[in-house]
Design a protein around this motif. Structure first.
Motif, PDB file in Angstrom:
ATOM      1  N   LEU A  15       1.464  -1.337  -0.240  1.00  0.00           N
ATOM      2  CA  LEU A  15      -0.191   0.354  -0.169  1.00  0.00           C
ATOM      3  C   LEU A  15       0.450   1.383   0.079  1.00  0.00           C
ATOM      4  O   LEU A  15       0.621   2.620  -0.528  1.00  0.00           O
ATOM      5  N   ILE A  16       2.043   1.382   0.190  1.00  0.00           N
ATOM      6  CA  ILE A  16       2.773   2.518   0.588  1.00  0.00           C
ATOM      7  C   ILE A  16       2.985   2.507  -0.467  1.00  0.00           C
ATOM      8  O   ILE A  16       3.975   3.541  -1.426  1.00  0.00           O
ATOM      9  N   THR A  17       4.334   1.346  -1.076  1.00  0.00           N
ATOM     10  CA  THR A  17       5.149   1.689  -2.286  1.00  0.00           C
ATOM     11  C   THR A  17       4.660   1.720  -3.480  1.00  0.00           C
ATOM     12  O   THR A  17       4.689   1.837  -4.815  1.00  0.00           O
ATOM     13  N   GLY A  18       3.280   1.033  -3.244  1.00  0.00           N
ATOM     14  CA  GLY A  18       2.202   1.166  -4.360  1.00  0.00           C
ATOM     15  C   GLY A  18       2.066   1.209  -5.553  1.00  0.00           C
ATOM     16  O   GLY A  18       2.618   1.531  -7.259  1.00  0.00           O
ATOM     17  N   LEU A  19       2.254   2.908  -5.038  1.00  0.00           N
ATOM     18  CA  LEU A  19       2.049   4.332  -6.464  1.00  0.00           C
ATOM     19  C   LEU A  19       2.973   4.929  -7.356  1.00  0.00           C
ATOM     20  O   LEU A  19       3.680   4.142  -8.642  1.00  0.00           O
ATOM     21  N   VAL A  20       4.259   4.369  -6.419  1.00  0.00           N
ATOM     22  CA  VAL A  20       5.510   4.183  -6.996  1.00  0.00           C
ATOM     23  C   VAL A  20       5.916   3.216  -8.262  1.00  0.00           C
ATOM     24  O   VAL A  20       6.929   3.091  -9.673  1.00  0.00           O
ATOM     25  N   VAL A  21       5.852   2.011  -7.425  1.00  0.00           N
ATOM     26  CA  VAL A  21       5.973   0.678  -8.537  1.00  0.00           C
ATOM     27  C   VAL A  21       5.413   1.006  -9.301  1.00  0.00           C
ATOM     28  O   VAL A  21       5.550   0.263 -11.160  1.00  0.00           O
ATOM     29  N   LEU A  22       3.783   1.166  -9.470  1.00  0.00           N
ATOM     30  CA  LEU A  22       2.456   0.853 -10.220  1.00  0.00           C
ATOM     31  C   LEU A  22       3.565   2.415 -11.675  1.00  0.00           C
ATOM     32  O   LEU A  22       3.560   2.022 -12.667  1.00  0.00           O
ATOM     33  N   ILE A  23       3.907   3.361 -11.017  1.00  0.00           N
ATOM     34  CA  ILE A  23       4.888   3.818 -11.920  1.00  0.00           C
ATOM     35  C   ILE A  23       5.776   3.827 -12.644  1.00  0.00           C
ATOM     36  O   ILE A  23       6.440   3.882 -14.215  1.00  0.00           O
ATOM     37  N   VAL A  24       6.540   3.532 -12.199  1.00  0.00           N
ATOM     38  CA  VAL A  24       8.332   2.655 -12.222  1.00  0.00           C
ATOM     39  C   VAL A  24       8.014   1.830 -13.489  1.00  0.00           C
ATOM     40  O   VAL A  24       8.726   1.859 -14.458  1.00  0.00           O
ATOM     41  N   SER A  25       6.908   0.356 -12.784  1.00  0.00           N
ATOM     42  CA  SER A  25       6.691  -0.557 -14.317  1.00  0.00           C
ATOM     43  C   SER A  25       6.120  -0.397 -15.341  1.00  0.00           C
ATOM     44  O   SER A  25       6.479  -1.470 -16.219  1.00  0.00           O
ATOM     45  N   ILE A  26       5.321   1.008 -14.883  1.00  0.00           N
ATOM     46  CA  ILE A  26       4.629   1.289 -17.314  1.00  0.00           C
ATOM     47  C   ILE A  26       5.906   2.048 -17.733  1.00  0.00           C
ATOM     48  O   ILE A  26       5.895   1.990 -18.528  1.00  0.00           O
ATOM     49  N   THR A  27       6.679   2.712 -16.727  1.00  0.00           N
ATOM     50  CA  THR A  27       7.413   3.650 -17.736  1.00  0.00           C
ATOM     51  C   THR A  27       8.555   2.638 -17.749  1.00  0.00           C
ATOM     52  O   THR A  27       9.091   2.473 -18.988  1.00  0.00           O
TER      53      THR A  27
END
Length: 388
Positions: A15-27
Motif C-alpha cells: 500500500l505504501i509503495t504501490g503508486l511508485v511501483v506502478l509508475i516505475v513499472s509502466i515507464t
C-alpha cells in the motif's frame, strides 16, 4: 503467527509503495522498447539519404560543427558514431546538478545534436531535457524529482518490492501442501466472480513472473545503491573482493588532439566495420585517456570492446572486451541489458515488457483485494479466507 507477520508486511509495504511501483513499472514497459520507438518516431533525425559509397568527414570536424551549433557555453561530453551507412552521428552535451531537486533543476542543460556525417549538415538539435523518452526514463529512474531525492524514493520502493516478491511467494504456498491446493495457485479457475478473478490475477501471475521480476528488481537496485552494486559483485565474485580494473593515464593535455582522435576512430572503423556504434566519452581530467566503447551488437551494451588511447599520441594504452571480464565485472557489464531485457534481443525484451506490465498490475490488484476486503460486512473469519 509467522504467516500473519508476512501478510501484514506484504499488505502495508504494498500500500505504501504501490503508486511508485506502478509508475516505475509502466515507464519500464516503455523503456524496454525505447530504442526501437525512437528509430520509428524520429526516423528523419536518425537516418539520412546516401548515394554510392560516400565517405565520412573527420570526427573532429563534425564534433567542431556540432559544438559551434550549440555555442561556447554548452560543452559536448559524449558522442555516438555509427559505421552503418545512412546513420546520423550524435553529439551529446549535458550538465547536471546532483543535489538539485526536480528534473528541470537537475539538468542545467541536455542536448543531442544529430549531424550528417557525410556533409556535416546539422540534421536536428534536440532539447533532450524535454524530450518524451528522456522524460519517461527520468520518471522511471527518479520520478522527475532529480537524483538526490527521486533516486532514493525509487530505490527504496524497489527494495520494498523485492521484499514483496519474497513475502508474496511465502503467502502463495497453501497451508495444506496438497496437489489440489497447489493447483489453485497455478491455474485460473473459470466462472468465478470479479473479486476472485482479481485475487487470482494477483496471486497466480505474481508467482509466474517471480524469477524475472526479482532479476529486474536486483538490477534496478544495482543502479540505485552503491551497496547493492558491491553486494552483487561480491556474490558474483564467489565471496571475494576483487580489485577494480585500473584505467591507464594519458600524457596530459587539456584537449584531445584532433589528428590523433581522427586516426584512432578511422582505425576502429576498419577493425570493426560491422559494429553497431562507437561511444566516445569526453573526460574532465587532462590525464584521462580517450576512451571508446565499441558496441558490437545492436541495442546491446554487454557485447563490447573497450579501447583507451593516449589523447596526444593516439597510442593504444589498454584494450579489453566482454570476453575478458568475469565474475562481478561481468555481471555489472550485463546489468543494463538484464534490467531492460535487451540481453538476447527481441525475445528477452518481450519478456521484460510483459513482466513489467504484470508488475504494474500487482499494486492495482493488491489494492483492490485490500479495498474489497475492507468493504465486506463483518462475518466469521471461516466464511472466506483468501490465503487458505
Amino acid at each position: 503467527m509467522l504467516r500473519k507477520i508476512f501478510f501484514w508486511m506484504h499488505k502495508w509495504l504494498g500500500l505504501i509503495t504501490g503508486l511508485v511501483v506502478l509508475i516505475v513499472s509502466i515507464t519500464g514497459c516503455i523503456n524496454v522498447f525505447s530504442d526501437e520507438l525512437k528509430e520509428y518516431f524520429y526516423h528523419k533525425r536518425y537516418y539520412v539519404e546516401t548515394e554510392g559509397n560516400p565517405k565520412f568527414l573527420n570526427f573532429s570536424e563534425l564534433r567542431d560543427r556540432a559544438q559551434k551549433a550549440l555555442g561556447p557555453d554548452i560543452k559536448i561530453s559524449r558522442s555516438e558514431i555509427y559505421p552503418a551507412k545512412g546513420r546520423t552521428w550524435v553529439f551529446r552535451a549535458s550538465l547536471t546538478d546532483k543535489k538539485a531537486i526536480g528534473h528541470w533543476n537537475y539538468y542545467k542543460y541536455y542536448y543531442r545534436v544529430y549531424i550528417n556525417p557525410y556533409n556535416g549538415e546539422i540534421v536536428h538539435i534536440e532539447d533532450s531535457k524535454n524530450e518524451f523518452f528522456q522524460l519517461v526514463l527520468n520518471l522511471h529512474m527518479n520520478l522527475l524529482l532529480g537524483d538526490a531525492v527521486g533516486s532514493m524514493v525509487t530505490g527504496i520502493s524497489a527494495l520494498c518490492f523485492f521484499v514483496l516478491l519474497l513475502s508474496g511467494l511465502i503467502l502463495w504456498f497453501p497451508r495444506k501442501w496438497k496437489a489440489k491446493a497447489f493447483k489453485k495457485g497455478l491455474i485460473f479457475k473459470r466462472s468465478v466472480g470479479i473479486k476472485r478473478l482479481n485475487y487470482d490475477l494477483h496471486n497466480i501471475l505474481g508467482f509466474y513472473i517471480l524469477i524475472p521480476a526479482i532479476l529486474i528488481c536486483i538490477t534496478g537496485l544495482v543502479f540505485a545503491f552503491p551497496w547493492a552494486d558491491k553486494s552483487v559483485q561480491f556474490v558474483a565474485n564467489g565471496g571475494k573482493t576483487v580489485k577494480k580494473r585500473i584505467i591507464p593515464l594519458s600524457t596530459p593535455n587539456e584537449f584531445y588532439h584532433p589528428k590523433t582522435t581522427d586516426s584512432a576512430i578511422a582505425h576502429l572503423f576498419q577493425v570493426y566495420p560491422q559494429a553497431d556504434v562507437l561511444s566516445i566519452r569526453v573526460r574532465e581530467k587532462n590525464t584521462d585517456p580517450m576512451d571508446v566503447q565499441v558496441r558490437l551488437a545492436k541495442n546491446r551494451t554487454h557485447v563490447f570492446e573497450w579501447h583507451y588511447f593516449d589523447r596526444n599520441t593516439g597510442k593504444l594504452l589498454m584494450k579489453y572486451g566482454d570476453q575478458d571480464v568475469k565474475g562481478g565485472e561481468k555481471f555489472k557489464s550485463m546489468n543494463y541489458d538484464l534490467h531492460t531485457g535487451a540481453f538476447a534481443g527481441i525475445p528477452t525484451k518481450l519478456l521484460a515488457f510483459f513482466v513489467s506490465l504484470i508488475c504494474a498490475a500487482m499494486p492495482v490488484t493488491g489494492f483492490l483485494i485490500w479495498y474489497n476486503k475492507g468493504k465486506k460486512s463483518k462475518k466469521p473469519k471461516k466464511d472466506f479466507d483468501l490465503f487458505a
